[in-house]
Design a protein around this motif. Structure first.
Motif, PDB file in Angstrom:
ATOM      1  N   ILE A 226       0.870  -1.165   0.000  1.00 43.78           N
ATOM      2  CA  ILE A 226       0.000   0.000   0.000  1.00 43.78           C
ATOM      3  C   ILE A 226       0.913   1.222   0.000  1.00 43.78           C
ATOM      4  CG2 ILE A 226      -1.886   1.176   1.176  1.00 43.78           C
ATOM      5  CD1 ILE A 226      -2.319  -1.520   2.741  1.00 43.78           C
ATOM      6  N   HIS A 227       0.898   1.945  -1.083  1.00 43.50           N
ATOM      7  CA  HIS A 227       1.592   3.233  -1.199  1.00 43.50           C
ATOM      8  C   HIS A 227       3.095   3.177  -1.427  1.00 43.50           C
ATOM      9  CE1 HIS A 227      -1.829   4.574   1.614  1.00 43.50           C
ATOM     10  NE2 HIS A 227      -2.237   4.662   0.365  1.00 43.50           N
ATOM     11  N   ALA A 228       3.502   2.863  -2.624  1.00 43.88           N
ATOM     12  CA  ALA A 228       4.859   3.219  -3.011  1.00 43.88           C
ATOM     13  C   ALA A 228       4.860   4.725  -3.243  1.00 43.88           C
ATOM     14  CB  ALA A 228       5.286   2.478  -4.265  1.00 43.88           C
ATOM     15  N   SER A 229       3.657   5.251  -3.484  1.00 43.82           N
ATOM     16  CA  SER A 229       3.452   6.708  -3.538  1.00 43.82           C
ATOM     17  C   SER A 229       2.169   7.021  -2.793  1.00 43.82           C
ATOM     18  CB  SER A 229       3.351   7.201  -4.979  1.00 43.82           C
ATOM     19  OG  SER A 229       2.158   6.750  -5.569  1.00 43.82           O
ATOM     20  N   GLY A 230       2.166   8.151  -2.118  1.00 43.51           N
ATOM     21  CA  GLY A 230       1.012   8.541  -1.323  1.00 43.51           C
ATOM     22  C   GLY A 230       1.140   8.030   0.102  1.00 43.51           C
ATOM     23  N   ASP A 231       0.107   8.300   0.890  1.00 48.65           N
ATOM     24  CA  ASP A 231       0.139   7.898   2.293  1.00 48.65           C
ATOM     25  C   ASP A 231      -1.288   7.810   2.816  1.00 48.65           C
ATOM     26  OD1 ASP A 231       1.097   7.212   4.823  1.00 48.65           O
ATOM     27  OD2 ASP A 231       2.550   8.850   4.872  1.00 48.65           O
ATOM     28  N   PHE A 232      -1.430   7.373   4.031  1.00 44.67           N
ATOM     29  CA  PHE A 232      -2.741   7.311   4.678  1.00 44.67           C
ATOM     30  C   PHE A 232      -3.150   8.742   5.023  1.00 44.67           C
ATOM     31  CE2 PHE A 232      -0.773   3.182   5.552  1.00 44.67           C
ATOM     32  CZ  PHE A 232      -1.726   2.353   4.979  1.00 44.67           C
ATOM     33  N   TYR A 233      -4.007   9.297   4.202  1.00 45.30           N
ATOM     34  CA  TYR A 233      -4.336  10.719   4.297  1.00 45.30           C
ATOM     35  C   TYR A 233      -5.395  11.032   5.347  1.00 45.30           C
ATOM     36  CZ  TYR A 233      -8.113   9.287   1.145  1.00 45.30           C
ATOM     37  OH  TYR A 233      -9.181   8.642   0.585  1.00 45.30           O
ATOM     38  N   SER A 234      -6.045  10.014   5.905  1.00 46.42           N
ATOM     39  CA  SER A 234      -7.028  10.242   6.974  1.00 46.42           C
ATOM     40  C   SER A 234      -7.211   8.958   7.767  1.00 46.42           C
ATOM     41  CB  SER A 234      -8.378  10.686   6.391  1.00 46.42           C
ATOM     42  OG  SER A 234      -9.015   9.599   5.732  1.00 46.42           O
ATOM     43  N   ALA A 235      -7.754   9.102   8.964  1.00 46.77           N
ATOM     44  CA  ALA A 235      -8.043   7.926   9.792  1.00 46.77           C
ATOM     45  C   ALA A 235      -9.094   7.048   9.111  1.00 46.77           C
ATOM     46  CB  ALA A 235      -8.508   8.366  11.175  1.00 46.77           C
ATOM     47  N   GLU A 236     -10.068   7.669   8.481  1.00 48.38           N
ATOM     48  CA  GLU A 236     -11.128   6.912   7.783  1.00 48.38           C
ATOM     49  C   GLU A 236     -10.518   6.048   6.666  1.00 48.38           C
ATOM     50  OE1 GLU A 236     -15.155   7.680   5.117  1.00 48.38           O
ATOM     51  OE2 GLU A 236     -14.071   9.390   5.922  1.00 48.38           O
ATOM     52  N   TYR A 237      -9.594   6.622   5.931  1.00 54.72           N
ATOM     53  CA  TYR A 237      -8.946   5.881   4.853  1.00 54.72           C
ATOM     54  C   TYR A 237      -8.114   4.720   5.412  1.00 54.72           C
ATOM     55  CZ  TYR A 237      -5.698   4.987   0.986  1.00 54.72           C
ATOM     56  OH  TYR A 237      -4.930   4.395   0.016  1.00 54.72           O
ATOM     57  N   LEU A 238      -7.406   4.946   6.485  1.00 55.44           N
ATOM     58  CA  LEU A 238      -6.639   3.873   7.131  1.00 55.44           C
ATOM     59  C   LEU A 238      -7.569   2.742   7.567  1.00 55.44           C
ATOM     60  CD1 LEU A 238      -4.066   2.650   8.376  1.00 55.44           C
ATOM     61  CD2 LEU A 238      -4.496   4.077  10.386  1.00 55.44           C
ATOM     62  N   LEU A 239      -8.725   3.087   8.107  1.00 50.29           N
ATOM     63  CA  LEU A 239      -9.686   2.066   8.533  1.00 50.29           C
ATOM     64  C   LEU A 239     -10.213   1.262   7.345  1.00 50.29           C
ATOM     65  CD1 LEU A 239     -11.638   3.962  11.333  1.00 50.29           C
ATOM     66  CD2 LEU A 239      -9.976   2.097  11.604  1.00 50.29           C
ATOM     67  N   LYS A 240     -10.340   1.889   6.199  1.00 51.15           N
ATOM     68  CA  LYS A 240     -10.754   1.145   5.001  1.00 51.15           C
ATOM     69  C   LYS A 240      -9.734   0.069   4.672  1.00 51.15           C
ATOM     70  CE  LYS A 240     -13.534   4.740   2.778  1.00 51.15           C
ATOM     71  NZ  LYS A 240     -13.702   5.583   1.579  1.00 51.15           N
ATOM     72  N   TRP A 241      -8.452   0.412   4.721  1.00 54.56           N
ATOM     73  CA  TRP A 241      -7.419  -0.585   4.437  1.00 54.56           C
ATOM     74  C   TRP A 241      -7.375  -1.662   5.521  1.00 54.56           C
ATOM     75  CZ3 TRP A 241      -5.428  -2.277   0.275  1.00 54.56           C
ATOM     76  CH2 TRP A 241      -5.309  -1.453  -0.830  1.00 54.56           C
ATOM     77  N   THR A 242      -7.661  -1.289   6.748  1.00 54.77           N
ATOM     78  CA  THR A 242      -7.713  -2.276   7.826  1.00 54.77           C
ATOM     79  C   THR A 242      -8.805  -3.302   7.536  1.00 54.77           C
ATOM     80  OG1 THR A 242      -6.912  -0.635   9.405  1.00 54.77           O
ATOM     81  CG2 THR A 242      -8.017  -2.568  10.319  1.00 54.77           C
ATOM     82  N   GLU A 243      -9.954  -2.826   7.089  1.00 48.27           N
ATOM     83  CA  GLU A 243     -11.057  -3.731   6.749  1.00 48.27           C
ATOM     84  C   GLU A 243     -10.707  -4.607   5.550  1.00 48.27           C
ATOM     85  OE1 GLU A 243     -15.829  -3.644   5.688  1.00 48.27           O
ATOM     86  OE2 GLU A 243     -14.856  -1.805   6.377  1.00 48.27           O
ATOM     87  N   ILE A 244     -10.059  -4.026   4.549  1.00 42.31           N
ATOM     88  CA  ILE A 244      -9.640  -4.808   3.381  1.00 42.31           C
ATOM     89  C   ILE A 244      -8.697  -5.925   3.815  1.00 42.31           C
ATOM     90  CG2 ILE A 244      -8.283  -4.725   1.248  1.00 42.31           C
ATOM     91  CD1 ILE A 244      -9.430  -1.782   0.942  1.00 42.31           C
ATOM     92  N   ALA A 245      -7.756  -5.619   4.680  1.00 45.31           N
ATOM     93  CA  ALA A 245      -6.816  -6.637   5.166  1.00 45.31           C
ATOM     94  C   ALA A 245      -7.546  -7.716   5.957  1.00 45.31           C
ATOM     95  CB  ALA A 245      -5.731  -5.983   6.018  1.00 45.31           C
ATOM     96  N   ARG A 246      -8.501  -7.328   6.768  1.00 50.41           N
ATOM     97  CA  ARG A 246      -9.286  -8.321   7.523  1.00 50.41           C
ATOM     98  C   ARG A 246     -10.080  -9.224   6.594  1.00 50.41           C
ATOM     99  NH1 ARG A 246     -10.944  -4.067  11.893  1.00 50.41           N
ATOM    100  NH2 ARG A 246      -9.283  -4.430  13.398  1.00 50.41           N
ATOM    101  N   ASN A 247     -10.532  -8.676   5.473  1.00 47.53           N
ATOM    102  CA  ASN A 247     -11.298  -9.458   4.498  1.00 47.53           C
ATOM    103  C   ASN A 247     -10.411 -10.407   3.699  1.00 47.53           C
ATOM    104  OD1 ASN A 247     -13.611  -8.054   5.202  1.00 47.53           O
ATOM    105  ND2 ASN A 247     -13.511  -6.650   3.477  1.00 47.53           N
TER     106      ASN A 247
END
Length: 134
Positions: free
Chosen positions: A99-120
């Motif tokens: 996740i992100h060779a470019s860019g970053d976790f721009y918000s807590a909400e966005y980070l939580l989306k990736w957390t859910e994707i990983a859990r799935n």
């Protein structure tokens, strides 16, 4: 739907199938600091990812499309479906997603989306480097 994951060309011969998810450099990095500095409009003095976007307009465009997708209410579902398709095609090989060779976790909400994707997708390796404190 546009495919958001791109296979890492440097890792094609690895036993692990590695994919990247990238969004625009600097503008999505809350703690970009010195990376924001661009010399003469053609080069960033610190950010390799920003330099790719300056040199290759198609890279900038694909990262912007990915960024817009992250703001969608369907992002988690769409990304999970894309990963599910990769798992089927992998035929038992391990899959890793950077996740992100470019860019970053721009918000807590966005980070939580990736957390859910990983859990799935518990059988997929996810990794990211960040300067964000979202």
């Amino acid at each position: 739907m546009t495919k958001l994951l791109k296979q890492n060309s440097k890792m094609k011969n690895s036993s692990i199938l590695t994919y990247n998810f990238n969004i625009p450099a600097v503008s999505t990095c809350p703690n970009a600091g010195q990376c924001k500095q661009v010399l003469d409009g053609t080069k960033s003095s610190y950010c390799f990812a920003k330099n790719e976007e300056i040199r290759y307009p198609s890279v900038r465009k694909s990262r912007q499309i990915a960024y817009e997708a992250t703001k969608s209410a369907d992002f988690v579902r769409n990304m999970t479906n894309e990963i599910d398709n990769l798992v089927v095609k992998a035929k038992g090989k391990e899959i890793a997603i950077r996740i992100h060779a470019s860019g970053d976790f721009y918000s807590a909400e966005y980070l939580l989306k990736w957390t859910e994707i990983a859990r799935n997708n518990r059988d997929v390796i996810f990794y990211a480097y960040t300067k964000s404190h979202a």
